[in-house]
Design a protein around this motif. Structure first.
Motif, PDB file in Angstrom:
ATOM      1  N   LYS A 172      -5.963  21.395  13.690  1.00  0.00           N
ATOM      2  CA  LYS A 172      -4.902  20.728  13.785  1.00  0.00           C
ATOM      3  C   LYS A 172      -4.451  20.007  15.159  1.00  0.00           C
ATOM      4  CE  LYS A 172      -2.042  22.104   9.923  1.00  0.00           C
ATOM      5  NZ  LYS A 172      -1.087  23.082   9.347  1.00  0.00           N
ATOM      6  N   ARG A 173      -4.604  20.883  16.081  1.00  0.00           N
ATOM      7  CA  ARG A 173      -4.409  20.511  17.611  1.00  0.00           C
ATOM      8  C   ARG A 173      -5.552  19.639  18.086  1.00  0.00           C
ATOM      9  NH1 ARG A 173      -0.336  19.414  21.195  1.00  0.00           N
ATOM     10  NH2 ARG A 173       0.415  19.779  18.907  1.00  0.00           N
ATOM     11  N   ILE A 174      -6.773  19.985  17.804  1.00  0.00           N
ATOM     12  CA  ILE A 174      -7.858  18.835  17.844  1.00  0.00           C
ATOM     13  C   ILE A 174      -7.843  17.569  17.281  1.00  0.00           C
ATOM     14  CG2 ILE A 174     -10.535  18.908  17.642  1.00  0.00           C
ATOM     15  CD1 ILE A 174      -9.856  20.698  19.773  1.00  0.00           C
ATOM     16  N   ASP A 175      -7.307  17.695  16.192  1.00  0.00           N
ATOM     17  CA  ASP A 175      -7.293  16.168  15.375  1.00  0.00           C
ATOM     18  C   ASP A 175      -6.057  15.522  16.096  1.00  0.00           C
ATOM     19  OD1 ASP A 175      -8.947  16.744  13.361  1.00  0.00           O
ATOM     20  OD2 ASP A 175      -7.532  17.610  11.934  1.00  0.00           O
ATOM     21  N   ARG A 176      -5.028  16.176  16.637  1.00  0.00           N
ATOM     22  CA  ARG A 176      -3.763  15.327  17.133  1.00  0.00           C
ATOM     23  C   ARG A 176      -4.451  14.868  18.505  1.00  0.00           C
ATOM     24  NH1 ARG A 176       2.295  15.509  18.081  1.00  0.00           N
ATOM     25  NH2 ARG A 176       2.463  17.481  16.745  1.00  0.00           N
ATOM     26  N   LEU A 177      -5.059  15.615  19.229  1.00  0.00           N
ATOM     27  CA  LEU A 177      -5.555  15.142  20.541  1.00  0.00           C
ATOM     28  C   LEU A 177      -6.654  14.019  20.424  1.00  0.00           C
ATOM     29  CD1 LEU A 177      -6.000  18.687  22.053  1.00  0.00           C
ATOM     30  CD2 LEU A 177      -3.955  16.812  22.468  1.00  0.00           C
ATOM     31  N   ARG A 178      -7.434  14.377  19.341  1.00  0.00           N
ATOM     32  CA  ARG A 178      -8.438  13.197  19.280  1.00  0.00           C
ATOM     33  C   ARG A 178      -7.827  11.561  18.766  1.00  0.00           C
ATOM     34  NH1 ARG A 178     -11.291  15.053  15.260  1.00  0.00           N
ATOM     35  NH2 ARG A 178     -13.298  15.710  16.694  1.00  0.00           N
ATOM     36  N   GLN A 179      -6.663  11.899  17.914  1.00  0.00           N
ATOM     37  CA  GLN A 179      -5.977  10.670  17.478  1.00  0.00           C
ATOM     38  C   GLN A 179      -5.186   9.914  18.863  1.00  0.00           C
ATOM     39  OE1 GLN A 179      -2.939  11.930  14.861  1.00  0.00           O
ATOM     40  NE2 GLN A 179      -4.734  12.367  13.152  1.00  0.00           N
ATOM     41  N   LEU A 180      -4.825  10.719  19.732  1.00  0.00           N
ATOM     42  CA  LEU A 180      -4.423  10.266  20.934  1.00  0.00           C
ATOM     43  C   LEU A 180      -5.423   9.703  22.055  1.00  0.00           C
ATOM     44  CD1 LEU A 180      -1.359  12.638  21.207  1.00  0.00           C
ATOM     45  CD2 LEU A 180      -1.075  10.352  20.864  1.00  0.00           C
ATOM     46  N   GLY A 181      -6.664  10.120  21.691  1.00  0.00           N
ATOM     47  CA  GLY A 181      -7.853   9.545  22.360  1.00  0.00           C
ATOM     48  C   GLY A 181      -7.843  10.315  24.085  1.00  0.00           C
ATOM     49  N   VAL A 182      -7.317  11.607  23.820  1.00  0.00           N
ATOM     50  CA  VAL A 182      -7.363  12.428  25.114  1.00  0.00           C
ATOM     51  C   VAL A 182      -8.244  13.669  24.960  1.00  0.00           C
ATOM     52  CG1 VAL A 182      -4.822  11.753  25.875  1.00  0.00           C
ATOM     53  CG2 VAL A 182      -5.306  13.694  24.143  1.00  0.00           C
ATOM     54  N   LEU A 183      -9.091  13.860  24.021  1.00  0.00           N
ATOM     55  CA  LEU A 183      -9.926  15.036  23.715  1.00  0.00           C
ATOM     56  C   LEU A 183     -11.243  14.474  24.687  1.00  0.00           C
ATOM     57  CD1 LEU A 183      -9.896  17.334  22.140  1.00  0.00           C
ATOM     58  CD2 LEU A 183     -11.122  16.187  20.213  1.00  0.00           C
ATOM     59  N   ALA A 542      -1.582  30.774  15.463  1.00  0.00           N
ATOM     60  CA  ALA A 542      -1.258  29.530  14.902  1.00  0.00           C
ATOM     61  C   ALA A 542      -2.375  29.517  13.571  1.00  0.00           C
ATOM     62  CB  ALA A 542      -1.776  28.382  15.788  1.00  0.00           C
ATOM     63  N   ASP A 543      -3.512  29.725  13.904  1.00  0.00           N
ATOM     64  CA  ASP A 543      -4.630  29.897  12.674  1.00  0.00           C
ATOM     65  C   ASP A 543      -4.433  30.858  11.551  1.00  0.00           C
ATOM     66  OD1 ASP A 543      -6.222  28.038  13.968  1.00  0.00           O
ATOM     67  OD2 ASP A 543      -7.427  29.298  14.591  1.00  0.00           O
ATOM     68  N   LYS A 544      -3.655  31.873  11.922  1.00  0.00           N
ATOM     69  CA  LYS A 544      -3.169  32.963  11.050  1.00  0.00           C
ATOM     70  C   LYS A 544      -2.052  32.272  10.249  1.00  0.00           C
ATOM     71  CE  LYS A 544      -2.309  37.365   9.817  1.00  0.00           C
ATOM     72  NZ  LYS A 544      -2.582  37.641   8.542  1.00  0.00           N
ATOM     73  N   LEU A 545      -1.194  31.666  10.835  1.00  0.00           N
ATOM     74  CA  LEU A 545       0.022  30.902   9.812  1.00  0.00           C
ATOM     75  C   LEU A 545      -0.419  29.776   9.356  1.00  0.00           C
ATOM     76  CD1 LEU A 545       2.824  31.895  12.797  1.00  0.00           C
ATOM     77  CD2 LEU A 545       2.553  32.886  10.423  1.00  0.00           C
ATOM     78  N   GLY A 546      -1.381  28.933   9.830  1.00  0.00           N
ATOM     79  CA  GLY A 546      -1.813  27.826   9.415  1.00  0.00           C
ATOM     80  C   GLY A 546      -0.856  26.490   9.927  1.00  0.00           C
ATOM     81  N   VAL A 547      -0.607  26.764  11.159  1.00  0.00           N
ATOM     82  CA  VAL A 547       0.296  25.868  11.636  1.00  0.00           C
ATOM     83  C   VAL A 547      -0.282  25.369  12.778  1.00  0.00           C
ATOM     84  CG1 VAL A 547       2.547  26.876  10.920  1.00  0.00           C
ATOM     85  CG2 VAL A 547       1.617  27.513  13.309  1.00  0.00           C
TER      86      VAL A 547
END
Ligand code: NFS
Ligand code: SF4
Length: 636
Positions: A172-183, A542-547
Motif C-alpha cells: 500500500k505504501r509503495i502504491d502511494r509513493l508511486r502515485q506521488l512520483g517519489v519512488l 502493517a502487513d499482518k494487519l493489512g493496513v
C-alpha cells in the motif's frame, strides 16, 4: 552571562572542565564563538547556489524579496532542503554500496578477510529479493544478492522502482509513493537529478523541488536498508547482549583503541584483530591488552553485534581523547569532527584516518582496502600500542562513569523474543497489547547530537515521558547512545519509568525470553542506517494487519538533529507515513509555504508530517497526541 548547560552527560561535563583547565577548545567553545549565528542562514534565506550571489531575502518583507536571478524565498528554502536530502542519501548509500561491493568481491574469491557470518540472514534477504537459493552454494547466492543490490545504483528505467525499497515497505505504501512520483528507481540517478534540478535556473516550483527532495530521501532509505541487511549477512544479525557505555569504558590499564565513524567493514576487522594483539600490548606494559571501544554509529554497529562497549556519541567525541588514555582513534566516514586531530596534537593519541576520500589534516592516514583488511587493522593497532608507550601518566583522567546497557534488538531479535510468548504467531502478543492499550504505540528515537541543545537531555526527557504513557521505545544512532550512556537501556529503567501497561508487557516478554525480568526500557536497534530495522518491524505489523504504515500508532523523533543524513532520514520517515518530531528548528522558517507543506499538507499526501518542537516536554506531549490520533483512526 547566562549559564548554558552544554551536556547532561556527567562524563562529558567532567571532561569539559579538564579541557578548559588545559586551554583546549572543544565543540562547545566553538559553538559559543559562532554566536550570534546568521539570521538569514538560520531561516534558509541565504542562497549561494551561483556566483551572482550570495543573495538574501529580507524575512520581514521590507528589503529584497527575490534573488538576483528572481528566485523567491520558497524556491531558495526548498532547493537548500532538497540538496541536504540528496547529500544524506549520498552518504548513506555510499556506505551501502561499499558493503554491497564487498559482498560481490567476497563472492568472487577476492576477499580473504571476510566471510558470510549469517547464512540464514543471507538466505532471508535472497528470498525477499526474489533470488532462488535452494541447493545453491552460499557464495553464489551472495553474488546474486550483491548484483541485485547494485541494480539499485544502475537501473535506468524510471518506472521500475529500486529493488530494496520494493522489498521493504508494505504494498500500500509503495502504491502511494508511486502515485506521488517519489519512488526512486536508482539511488545515484536520484541524487544526481536532485542536484541537477536545483542548479541555477532550473526547478523553481517549491512543491516540485521538495517532491524531488523526498524522492532523494527515499533513495536514502533504500541505501540504508540495503546497508543494514547486507551488513547483517556479512557480520551477523544483532541479538541481545549486555555491555557498558560511557567514557568509563576506557581502561587506563589497556591499549585503548576507539573506532569512530560508520562503516562496519573497518570496525569489525579492528575488533577481530585486536585480541590477536593482546600479547604485544601486554609486552608494551598494558596489563589488560587491547581494549576496543566505540564512538558514534560504527560504535553502535559493533556494540549491537558484539557487545563492544560504547565510549560516547557525536558531541563528546573529543572528550575521549581528553581522557589522556586513548591511544588511537580510528575513523572512517561521517560525523568525525575535523577538530580531533588538533585535540590529539595536545596528547599522545594517534588519530588514524582510513578512507582515501576522508582525510583530516594533521591525522595519520592508513589507507584501508578490504583486500588487505586484517593487515591494515594490525598496522593500526601497532600504531596504538606504540602510542601507549608515549602516554603522559600525569594527564590520565578517565571519568568513573559507565552504565550497563542491554542492546542488540534487531527486528529479528524483537520478533524472536515475542515468539517466546507465541511461537505460532509472534506478532500477535504485540498487536493484542496495542489493541488492549497496554502499549499505546511505538516511538523510534534517533538522530544526532547538536550544540543547539543540551547534549542527550531531550532524548531522556522525551523517552521518560513516552514510557510513562506506555509507548514502546526503539532507538538508533546517537539517540541510542544517549540512552545507553545514561542507564536507560536497563531493566531497572523499565521498572522506574515504564507505565504499568508497558511494564507488564516488557516483563512478560523478558521473562519468556529467559531474562529474569523485563526487557530494557529502550530497545537499541543499532546505528543510523539501522533505522531501517524499525521500519522492518512496522512493516511486519502493517502487513499482518493489512493496513498502511501511516495507519499505525508509530512516531519518530530526532530531538537533536543536525546532519544532512538526519534531514534525509526525517524526510523519508515523513514519506513513510510517520509523524516525525524535530527538536532542532530546520533552516526553513523563511518560507511559510515550505513550512506549511511539510508540517500540514504532507499529512494529506503521505500520512506523515514534521512536528517541530525544541521543548522536549512539549514535544513528548505532541507525540503522545499524534499516537492517540493514529489509534483513533484504527478505532482503538
Ligand atoms: Ni546519525 Fe547524526 Fe552521526 Fe550517527 Fe550520530 S550524528 S544522522 S547518529 S554518529 S550518523
Ligand atoms: Fe542569487 Fe539566484 Fe544565484 Fe541563488 S541562484 S545566488 S538566488 S542569483
Amino acid at each position: 552571562m547566562e549559564k548554558i548547560t552544554v551536556s547532561s552527560d556527567p562524563a562529558a561535563t567532567e571532561m569539559l572542565a579538564v579541557a578548559t583547565a588545559a586551554g583546549i577548545d572543544t565543540v562547545w567553545d566553538r559553538h559559543r564563538m559562532q554566536q550570534p549565528q546568521c539570521g538569514f542562514g538560520s531561516l534558509g534565506l541565504c542562497c549561494r547556489i551561483c556566483w551572482k550571489g550570495p543573495c538574501r531575502i529580507d524575512p520581514f518583507g521590507e528589503g529584497p524579496q527575490f534573488g538576483i536571478c528572481g528566485a523567491d524565498r520558497d524556491t531558495i528554502v526548498a532547493r537548500h532542503l532538497a540538496r541536504m536530502m540528496a547529500a544524506g542519501a549520498a552518504a548513506h548509500s555510499e556506505h551501502g554500496r561499499h558493503i554491497a561491493l564487498a559482498i560481490l568481491h567476497l563472492s568472487q574469491g577476492r576477499l580473504a578477510d571476510y566471510k558470510i557470518h549469517d547464512e540464514a540472514k543471507l538466505l532471508a534477504v535472497a528470498g525477499r529479493l526474489g533470488i532462488a537459493a535452494e541447493g545453491r552454494a552460499v557464495l553464489d547466492v551472495a553474488r546474486d544478492v550483491a548484483l541485485k543490490t547494485l541494480e539499485d545504483f544502475q537501473n535506468q528505467d524510471d518506472e521500475t522502482p529500486c529493488n530494496w525499497i520494493s522489498a521493504s515497505l508494505p504494498a500500500k505504501r509503495i502504491d502511494r509513493l508511486r502515485q506521488l512520483g517519489v519512488l526512486p528507481h536508482n539511488i545515484d540517478a536520484t541524487v544526481a537529478r536532485t542536484m541537477a534540478r536545483t542548479h541555477v535556473g532550473c526547478d523553481a516550483d517549491y512543491t516540485n523541488v521538495l517532491l524531488g527532495g523526498i524522492r532523494a530521501a527515499l533513495a536514502d532509505f533504500n541505501g540504508m536498508v540495503l546497508a543494514t541487511e547486507l551488513s547483517d549477512a556479512l557480520f551477523g544479525t544483532p541479538s541481545p547482549v549486555v555491555t557498558t557505555a560511557n567514557l568509563g569504558v576506557i581502561k587506563p590499564t589497556a591499549v585503548n583503541v576507539a573506532v569512530n565513524g560508520h562503516n562496519p567493514l573497518l570496525s569489525e576487522v579492528i575488533c577481530d584483530v585486536a585480541h590477536e594483539m593482546d600479547a604485544e600490548a601486554r609486552a608494551a606494559g598494558a596489563k589488560d591488552g587491547v581494549n576496543v571501544v566505540g564512538i558514534c554509529c560504527t560504535g553502535n554497529e559493533v556494540m549491537v553485534r558484539h557487545g563492544i562497549p560504547l565510549a560516547t556519541n557525536y558531541l563528546s567525541q573529543e572528550m575521549a581523547i581528553l581522557t589522556g588514555a586513548l591511544d588511537a582513534m580510528v575513523v572512517d566516514v561521517q560525523c568525525i569532527m575535523p577538530s580531533l586531530a588538533r585535540v590529539a596534537a595536545c596528547f599522545h593519541t594517534q588519530v588514524v584516518t582510513t578512507m582515501d576520500e576522508n582525510k583530516i589534516s594533521g591525522a595519520t592516514h592508513v589507507s584501508f582496502h578490504e583486500e588487505t583488511a586484517r593487515e591494515t587493522a594490525r598496522r593500526i593497532i601497532a600504531l596504538a600500542i606504540n602510542a601507549f608507550g608515549r602516554r603522559d601518566q600525569a594527564r590520565i583522567h578517565v571519568p568513573d562513569v559507565k552504565h550497563t546497557a542491554i542492546v542488540g534488538f534487531s527486528a529479528e531479535a524483537v520478533i524472536g523474543a515475542l515468539s517466546k510468548l507465541d511461537a505460532e504467531d509472534p506478532l500477535k502478543p504485540l498487536i493484542d497489547n496495542i489493541v488492549n492499550g497496554n502499549i499505546q504505540g511505538v516511538a523510534l528515537l534517533g538522530g544526532c547530537n547538536n550544540t543547539k541543545s543540551t547534549q542527550d537531555e531531550s532524548f531522556q526527557v522525551i523517552a521518560k515521558t513516552l514510557a510513562k504513557n506506555n509507548v514502546l521505545l526503539l532507538a538508533t544512532g546517537c539517540g541510542a547512545a544517549a540512552f545507553a550512556k545514561h542507564g536507560l537501556m536497563t531493566q531497572e529503567a523499565t521498572n522506574l519509568y515504564a507505565g504499568d501497561g508497558l511494564k507488564a508487557v516488557l516483563t512478560a516478554i523478558g521473562r519468556a525470553a529467559g531474562l529474569d525480568g523485563p526487557l530494557p526500557l529502550v530497545l537499541h536497534m543499532g546505528s543510523c542506517v539501522d533505522n531501517s530495522r524499525a521500519v522492518a518491524l512496522a512493516t511486519a505489523l502493517a502487513d499482518k494487519l493489512g493496513v498502511d504504515l501511516s495507519d499505525l500508532p508509530v512516531v519518530v523523533s530526532a530531538p537533536e538533529a543536525m546532519s544532512e543524513k538526519a534531514v534525509a532520514i526525517g524526510t523519508w520517515a515523513l514519506a513513510a507515513g510517520f509523524p516525525t518530531h524535530l527538536g532542532t528548528v530546520p533552516q526553513a522558517g523563511g518560507s511559510a509555504n515550505v513550512v506549511k507543506l511539510v508540517t500540514e499538507d504532507a499529512k494529506g499526501l503521505f500520512g506523515g508530517y514534521f512536528l517541530v518542537e525544541p521543548d522536549p516536554e512539549v514535544a513528548a506531549g505532541k507525540l503522545v497526541a499524534a499516537i492517540k490520533e493514529k489509534r483513533a483512526g484504527l478505532g482503538l
